[in-house]
Design a protein around this motif. Structure first.
Motif, PDB file in Angstrom:
ATOM      1  N   LEU A  52       0.798  -1.222   0.000  1.00 58.40           N
ATOM      2  CA  LEU A  52       0.000   0.000   0.000  1.00 58.40           C
ATOM      3  C   LEU A  52       0.836   1.281   0.000  1.00 58.40           C
ATOM      4  CD1 LEU A  52      -2.666  -1.249   2.558  1.00 58.40           C
ATOM      5  CD2 LEU A  52      -2.944  -1.062   0.088  1.00 58.40           C
ATOM      6  N   LEU A  53       1.705   1.470   0.999  1.00 57.71           N
ATOM      7  CA  LEU A  53       2.448   2.731   1.099  1.00 57.71           C
ATOM      8  C   LEU A  53       3.479   2.887  -0.020  1.00 57.71           C
ATOM      9  CD1 LEU A  53       3.009   3.139   4.945  1.00 57.71           C
ATOM     10  CD2 LEU A  53       1.635   4.592   3.444  1.00 57.71           C
ATOM     11  N   ILE A  54       4.267   1.848  -0.279  1.00 56.32           N
ATOM     12  CA  ILE A  54       5.281   1.957  -1.343  1.00 56.32           C
ATOM     13  C   ILE A  54       4.626   2.189  -2.707  1.00 56.32           C
ATOM     14  CG2 ILE A  54       7.061   0.686  -2.610  1.00 56.32           C
ATOM     15  CD1 ILE A  54       7.964  -0.496   0.050  1.00 56.32           C
ATOM     16  N   PRO A  55       3.568   1.416  -3.081  1.00 59.36           N
ATOM     17  CA  PRO A  55       2.881   1.729  -4.347  1.00 59.36           C
ATOM     18  C   PRO A  55       2.301   3.127  -4.379  1.00 59.36           C
ATOM     19  CG  PRO A  55       2.312  -0.487  -3.640  1.00 59.36           C
ATOM     20  CD  PRO A  55       3.068   0.152  -2.508  1.00 59.36           C
ATOM     21  N   SER A  56       1.815   3.627  -3.233  1.00 59.83           N
ATOM     22  CA  SER A  56       1.281   4.987  -3.181  1.00 59.83           C
ATOM     23  C   SER A  56       2.358   6.008  -3.519  1.00 59.83           C
ATOM     24  CB  SER A  56       0.716   5.270  -1.780  1.00 59.83           C
ATOM     25  OG  SER A  56       0.376   6.636  -1.638  1.00 59.83           O
ATOM     26  N   ILE A  57       3.538   5.824  -2.955  1.00 57.87           N
ATOM     27  CA  ILE A  57       4.656   6.742  -3.213  1.00 57.87           C
ATOM     28  C   ILE A  57       5.093   6.664  -4.665  1.00 57.87           C
ATOM     29  CG2 ILE A  57       7.071   7.209  -2.657  1.00 57.87           C
ATOM     30  CD1 ILE A  57       6.401   6.232   0.224  1.00 57.87           C
ATOM     31  N   GLU A  58       5.192   5.455  -5.199  1.00 59.80           N
ATOM     32  CA  GLU A  58       5.626   5.274  -6.595  1.00 59.80           C
ATOM     33  C   GLU A  58       4.605   5.852  -7.570  1.00 59.80           C
ATOM     34  OE1 GLU A  58       6.214   1.073  -6.798  1.00 59.80           O
ATOM     35  OE2 GLU A  58       8.254   1.165  -5.967  1.00 59.80           O
ATOM     36  N   MET A  59       3.318   5.685  -7.268  1.00 62.74           N
ATOM     37  CA  MET A  59       2.275   6.213  -8.144  1.00 62.74           C
ATOM     38  C   MET A  59       2.274   7.741  -8.133  1.00 62.74           C
ATOM     39  SD  MET A  59      -1.708   5.034  -8.173  1.00 62.74           S
ATOM     40  CE  MET A  59      -1.137   3.366  -7.879  1.00 62.74           C
ATOM     41  N   HIS A  64       3.712  12.997 -11.068  1.00 65.16           N
ATOM     42  CA  HIS A  64       4.489  14.242 -10.981  1.00 65.16           C
ATOM     43  C   HIS A  64       4.000  15.143  -9.848  1.00 65.16           C
ATOM     44  CE1 HIS A  64       6.335  13.037 -14.730  1.00 65.16           C
ATOM     45  NE2 HIS A  64       5.149  12.967 -15.299  1.00 65.16           N
ATOM     46  N   ILE A  65       3.703  14.517  -8.720  1.00 67.51           N
ATOM     47  CA  ILE A  65       3.401  15.284  -7.518  1.00 67.51           C
ATOM     48  C   ILE A  65       4.395  14.866  -6.435  1.00 67.51           C
ATOM     49  CG2 ILE A  65       0.955  15.602  -8.031  1.00 67.51           C
ATOM     50  CD1 ILE A  65       0.284  13.287  -6.307  1.00 67.51           C
ATOM     51  N   ILE A  66       4.492  15.667  -5.394  1.00 69.90           N
ATOM     52  CA  ILE A  66       5.451  15.361  -4.322  1.00 69.90           C
ATOM     53  C   ILE A  66       5.145  13.970  -3.758  1.00 69.90           C
ATOM     54  CG2 ILE A  66       6.355  16.096  -2.089  1.00 69.90           C
ATOM     55  CD1 ILE A  66       5.486  18.951  -2.820  1.00 69.90           C
ATOM     56  N   GLU A  67       6.149  13.086  -3.806  1.00 76.12           N
ATOM     57  CA  GLU A  67       5.915  11.675  -3.541  1.00 76.12           C
ATOM     58  C   GLU A  67       5.295  11.380  -2.184  1.00 76.12           C
ATOM     59  OE1 GLU A  67       8.698  13.041  -4.571  1.00 76.12           O
ATOM     60  OE2 GLU A  67       9.816  11.791  -5.983  1.00 76.12           O
ATOM     61  N   TRP A  68       5.722  12.125  -1.162  1.00 79.70           N
ATOM     62  CA  TRP A  68       5.292  11.777   0.186  1.00 79.70           C
ATOM     63  C   TRP A  68       3.951  12.385   0.585  1.00 79.70           C
ATOM     64  CZ3 TRP A  68       4.625  16.166   3.037  1.00 79.70           C
ATOM     65  CH2 TRP A  68       5.375  17.288   2.691  1.00 79.70           C
ATOM     66  N   VAL A  69       3.430  13.321  -0.221  1.00 76.23           N
ATOM     67  CA  VAL A  69       2.187  14.003   0.155  1.00 76.23           C
ATOM     68  C   VAL A  69       0.985  13.050   0.196  1.00 76.23           C
ATOM     69  CG1 VAL A  69       0.495  15.750  -0.533  1.00 76.23           C
ATOM     70  CG2 VAL A  69       2.933  16.294  -0.535  1.00 76.23           C
ATOM     71  N   GLU A 137      -4.102   1.362 -15.864  1.00 74.34           N
ATOM     72  CA  GLU A 137      -2.836   1.381 -16.589  1.00 74.34           C
ATOM     73  C   GLU A 137      -1.870   2.379 -15.973  1.00 74.34           C
ATOM     74  OE1 GLU A 137      -2.918   1.828 -20.786  1.00 74.34           O
ATOM     75  OE2 GLU A 137      -4.577   0.434 -21.063  1.00 74.34           O
ATOM     76  N   GLY A 138      -0.598   1.948 -15.873  1.00 73.81           N
ATOM     77  CA  GLY A 138       0.435   2.833 -15.375  1.00 73.81           C
ATOM     78  C   GLY A 138       0.470   2.997 -13.878  1.00 73.81           C
ATOM     79  N   SER A 139      -0.325   2.224 -13.154  1.00 68.70           N
ATOM     80  CA  SER A 139      -0.349   2.367 -11.694  1.00 68.70           C
ATOM     81  C   SER A 139       0.865   1.715 -11.041  1.00 68.70           C
ATOM     82  CB  SER A 139      -1.622   1.758 -11.122  1.00 68.70           C
ATOM     83  OG  SER A 139      -1.619   0.344 -11.276  1.00 68.70           O
ATOM     84  N   GLY A 140       1.449   0.743 -11.727  1.00 68.24           N
ATOM     85  CA  GLY A 140       2.580   0.015 -11.147  1.00 68.24           C
ATOM     86  C   GLY A 140       2.157  -1.151 -10.267  1.00 68.24           C
ATOM     87  N   PRO A 205      -6.394   9.983 -10.070  1.00 75.69           N
ATOM     88  CA  PRO A 205      -5.491  10.832  -9.275  1.00 75.69           C
ATOM     89  C   PRO A 205      -5.581  10.600  -7.770  1.00 75.69           C
ATOM     90  CG  PRO A 205      -6.550  12.133 -10.991  1.00 75.69           C
ATOM     91  CD  PRO A 205      -7.235  10.807 -10.976  1.00 75.69           C
ATOM     92  N   ILE A 206      -6.731  10.087  -7.275  1.00 77.47           N
ATOM     93  CA  ILE A 206      -6.861   9.902  -5.829  1.00 77.47           C
ATOM     94  C   ILE A 206      -6.417   8.516  -5.379  1.00 77.47           C
ATOM     95  CG2 ILE A 206      -8.781  11.536  -5.747  1.00 77.47           C
ATOM     96  CD1 ILE A 206     -10.634   9.127  -5.262  1.00 77.47           C
ATOM     97  N   LEU A 207      -6.057   7.648  -6.326  1.00 79.94           N
ATOM     98  CA  LEU A 207      -5.681   6.285  -5.946  1.00 79.94           C
ATOM     99  C   LEU A 207      -4.509   6.242  -4.967  1.00 79.94           C
ATOM    100  CD1 LEU A 207      -6.356   3.317  -6.241  1.00 79.94           C
ATOM    101  CD2 LEU A 207      -4.867   3.232  -8.250  1.00 79.94           C
ATOM    102  N   PRO A 208      -3.461   7.058  -5.143  1.00 81.07           N
ATOM    103  CA  PRO A 208      -2.375   7.030  -4.150  1.00 81.07           C
ATOM    104  C   PRO A 208      -2.866   7.351  -2.736  1.00 81.07           C
ATOM    105  CG  PRO A 208      -1.680   8.217  -6.110  1.00 81.07           C
ATOM    106  CD  PRO A 208      -3.141   7.972  -6.260  1.00 81.07           C
ATOM    107  N   TYR A 209      -3.846   8.248  -2.643  1.00 81.79           N
ATOM    108  CA  TYR A 209      -4.405   8.601  -1.335  1.00 81.79           C
ATOM    109  C   TYR A 209      -5.197   7.426  -0.752  1.00 81.79           C
ATOM    110  CZ  TYR A 209      -3.221  13.403  -2.594  1.00 81.79           C
ATOM    111  OH  TYR A 209      -2.541  14.547  -2.956  1.00 81.79           O
TER     112      TYR A 209
END
Length: 258
Positions: A52-59, A64-69, A137-140, A205-209
């Motif tokens: 969950l967290l690592i894929p969120s950061i990679e996505m 092209h947004i700040i990775e940790w936000v 697609e492209g989520s990793g 765009p909200i998937l990382p969140y």
């Protein structure tokens, strides 16, 4: 393999575990219960990080947004969400006689089941959001990674199912009814997972969140419930060993299948 099969895997783990009420004549030994609780905690910690967290950061990086936000915002939102549920929903943990949440006059059995249901909400969300990522697609995130998470959750749900149904028998409930209640406590997982797929899958765009939100919710359960119960009383090192084994197993599953 479609989403319905993947979402059903953790529920199947709970159901098989609940069925142990028909095969085990006595209550689970305290030492073994500590081992199982620690194991569940280890699986959930590893799943929170690797799935969950690592894929969120990679996505986030790919968007092209700040990775940790997204990881930070989603994680803290997940903690707050579970904190609110824990504060509002009346529930009773298996090893406690003191109810938590709002006092609504619910029976002891109902509050025990609500405690487990509360626990299962983030697990269903985590599988759902992982599958939503795999379908994008492209989520990793691959379907194999979503499957690995579902299998890992199912493995830790198996002992949980037994831990739920067997104490209910100790409360004077028949084996069939205890099995039924144990199974029903896991229904929230596929339902929560499906709802998460519908929401997260529509707005990429909200998937990382959502990924980090599920991680925060799971870590809340681990720290608030599983670890304290596994470390309570004597032989706390058994719970620690269970946590290490669960963490290692989930880590290997995610890396090998993901």
């Amino acid at each position: 393999m479609n989403e319905f099969i993947i979402l059903a895997i953790p529920f199947l783990g709970t159901s098989i575990g609940a069925a142990m009420v028909f095969f085990l004549k006595k209550q689970i030994a305290p030492k073994f219960e500590k081992l199982l609780l620690g194991f569940a905690a280890g699986v959930m910690i590893a799943a929170s990080v690797w799935s969950l967290l690592i894929p969120s950061i990679e996505m986030a990086e790919k968007q092209h947004i700040i990775e940790w936000v997204p990881a930070l915002v989603g994680f803290m939102a997940g903690i707050v969400f579970l904190l609110l549920l824990d504060t509002l929903i009346p529930h009773l943990h298996l090893e406690s006689d003191k109810p938590e949440g709002l006092s609504l006059g619910a029976s002891k059995m109902t509050m025990m089941l609500l405690a487990v249901t509360l626990h299962n909400i983030p697990e269903g969300m985590s599988v759902g959001v992982a599958f939503a990522g795999a379908a994008m697609e492209g989520s990793g995130i691959t379907k194999a990674a979503a499957l690995a998470l579902a299998v890992g959750i199912a493995i830790q749900n198996f002992p949980e199912g037994a831990i739920i149904s067997m104490p209910l028998c100790g409360e004077g409930i028949g084996k069939k009814k205890a099995f039924f209640y144990g199974v029903m406590s896991g229904v929230v997982e596929p339902i929560g997972g499906f709802i998460t797929i519908l929401i997260a899958g529509k707005i990429s765009p909200i998937l990382p969140y959502f990924l980090s939100f599920a991680a925060g919710a799971m870590l809340y359960v681990v720290v608030e419930e599983l670890i304290p119960e596994a470390q309570n009383g004597e032989h706390s090192n058994i719970g620690t060993i269970g946590t290490a084994v669960g963490f290692a197993l989930m880590m290997v599953l995610d890396v090998a299948l993901g």
